[in-house]
Scaffold this motif. Structure first.
Motif, mmCIF file in Angstrom:
data_model
loop_
_atom_site.group_PDB
_atom_site.id
_atom_site.type_symbol
_atom_site.label_atom_id
_atom_site.label_comp_id
_atom_site.label_asym_id
_atom_site.label_seq_id
_atom_site.Cartn_x
_atom_site.Cartn_y
_atom_site.Cartn_z
ATOM 1 N N ILE A 52 0.839 -1.197 0.000
ATOM 2 C CA ILE A 52 0.000 0.000 0.000
ATOM 3 C C ILE A 52 0.877 1.251 0.000
ATOM 4 O O ILE A 52 0.608 2.220 -0.715
ATOM 5 C CB ILE A 52 -0.986 -0.012 1.187
ATOM 6 C CG1 ILE A 52 -2.028 -1.105 0.965
ATOM 7 C CG2 ILE A 52 -1.655 1.353 1.363
ATOM 8 C CD1 ILE A 52 -2.978 -1.327 2.114
ATOM 9 N N GLY B 111 -11.292 0.473 3.227
ATOM 10 C CA GLY B 111 -10.525 1.495 2.519
ATOM 11 C C GLY B 111 -10.980 2.882 2.897
ATOM 12 O O GLY B 111 -11.896 3.052 3.704
ATOM 13 N N SER C 137 -7.637 4.686 -1.271
ATOM 14 C CA SER C 137 -6.658 3.692 -0.846
ATOM 15 C C SER C 137 -7.388 2.575 -0.110
ATOM 16 O O SER C 137 -8.238 2.843 0.744
ATOM 17 C CB SER C 137 -5.616 4.327 0.084
ATOM 18 O OG SER C 137 -4.695 3.363 0.536
ATOM 19 N N MET C 138 -7.061 1.367 -0.467
ATOM 20 C CA MET C 138 -7.646 0.224 0.229
ATOM 21 C C MET C 138 -6.800 -0.080 1.471
ATOM 22 O O MET C 138 -5.589 0.125 1.472
ATOM 23 C CB MET C 138 -7.715 -0.993 -0.690
ATOM 24 C CG MET C 138 -8.538 -0.753 -1.955
ATOM 25 S SD MET C 138 -10.200 -0.097 -1.682
ATOM 26 C CE MET C 138 -11.050 -1.586 -1.213
ATOM 27 N N ILE D 10 -4.897 -5.496 1.474
ATOM 28 C CA ILE D 10 -4.463 -5.975 0.162
ATOM 29 C C ILE D 10 -5.317 -7.151 -0.298
ATOM 30 O O ILE D 10 -5.652 -7.276 -1.475
ATOM 31 C CB ILE D 10 -2.965 -6.372 0.197
ATOM 32 C CG1 ILE D 10 -2.105 -5.122 0.358
ATOM 33 C CG2 ILE D 10 -2.556 -7.146 -1.042
ATOM 34 C CD1 ILE D 10 -2.213 -4.131 -0.771
ATOM 35 N N THR E 277 -8.275 -6.196 -2.418
ATOM 36 C CA THR E 277 -8.105 -5.477 -3.680
ATOM 37 C C THR E 277 -8.376 -6.437 -4.844
ATOM 38 O O THR E 277 -8.329 -7.653 -4.687
ATOM 39 C CB THR E 277 -6.680 -4.889 -3.808
ATOM 40 O OG1 THR E 277 -5.733 -5.951 -3.768
ATOM 41 C CG2 THR E 277 -6.388 -3.894 -2.705
ATOM 42 N N GLY F 209 -13.123 -1.069 -4.878
ATOM 43 C CA GLY F 209 -12.656 0.279 -5.186
ATOM 44 C C GLY F 209 -13.427 0.881 -6.344
ATOM 45 O O GLY F 209 -13.822 2.047 -6.304
ATOM 46 N N ASN G 288 1.390 1.953 -10.536
ATOM 47 C CA ASN G 288 0.104 1.466 -10.031
ATOM 48 C C ASN G 288 -0.803 1.120 -11.221
ATOM 49 O O ASN G 288 -1.767 1.815 -11.523
ATOM 50 C CB ASN G 288 -0.538 2.515 -9.130
ATOM 51 C CG ASN G 288 -1.802 2.016 -8.448
ATOM 52 O OD1 ASN G 288 -2.341 0.968 -8.799
ATOM 53 N ND2 ASN G 288 -2.274 2.787 -7.481
ATOM 54 N N ARG H 246 -2.928 -1.308 -11.670
ATOM 55 C CA ARG H 246 -4.316 -1.654 -11.314
ATOM 56 C C ARG H 246 -5.157 -0.390 -11.184
ATOM 57 O O ARG H 246 -6.253 -0.299 -11.717
ATOM 58 C CB ARG H 246 -4.347 -2.451 -10.010
ATOM 59 C CG ARG H 246 -5.712 -3.002 -9.678
ATOM 60 C CD ARG H 246 -5.728 -3.807 -8.409
ATOM 61 N NE ARG H 246 -4.472 -4.513 -8.203
ATOM 62 C CZ ARG H 246 -4.092 -5.075 -7.076
ATOM 63 N NH1 ARG H 246 -4.875 -5.049 -6.035
ATOM 64 N NH2 ARG H 246 -2.945 -5.682 -6.951
#
Length: 175
Positions: A31, A74, A93-94, A97, A100, A105, A133, A135
């Motif tokens: 993260i 998140g 932000s989650m 992990i 995700t 999100g 990033n 994703r």
């Protein structure tokens, strides 16, 4: 306030009781890398930040929560709201992990886009995302965000450089 929810998640204001989980999420290496976090925070700093944000009328700090068990997974922030120019910034932000890549999100961003464009009546929402990033980039592009600028080598994370990609979505593109 407008209720922000769908079948699986809901958004609620961040509370001081969320500080330990937010602190924990800032200590998860993946993260930290995705968000470009290089500072180590204390619980007191997070608590003070929450209290400061609660008094700021130009932002909304939301906890993303699962409806089935009310677990916070998140955080999502609409910030720097400018009612004159009808713009705002955005970040997400989650906290876990393991949650995700399951669409939470994306669902949260859908809720926020509706809130920003139909409740706050803004015309533009912008964000920054780091080039590593992938994703996040994929989700933002899928939802209609367009790249407007790239700051080369904007982040040095443990000796590795990443570009900062500035993106935005217009109300007219959302509708």
């Amino acid at each position: 306030m407008h209720k922000l929810e769908n079948l699986e998640i809901y958004l609620r204001p961040v509370k001081i009781e969320d500080a330990p989980l937010l602190l924990e999420s800032t200590q998860i290496e993946e993260i930290r890398y995705m968000t470009g976090t290089t500072v180590d925070f204390t619980l007191e700093q997070i608590q003070q930040h929450i209290l400061k944000c609660q008094k700021d009328s130009n932002r909304y700090d939301f906890a993303i929560c699962l409806k089935n068990n009310h677990q916070m997974i998140g955080e999502l922030v609409i910030m720097d709201i400018d009612q004159v120019y009808k713009t705002a910034g955005f970040r997400i932000s989650m906290c876990h992990i393991g949650l995700t890549g399951q669409g939470y999100g994306t669902q949260a961003i859908h809720l926020v886009l509706d809130f920003v464009f139909n409740t706050l009546d803004l015309e533009q929402l912008e964000l920054e995302v780091y080039s590593h990033n992938q994703r996040g980039l994929h989700v933002y592009q899928k939802l209609g965000f367009k790249t407007v600028d790239i700051l080369k080598n904007a982040l040095n994370y443990k000796g590795e450089y990443s570009d900062e990609i500035k993106m935005l979505i217009l109300k007219s593109d959302y509708n």
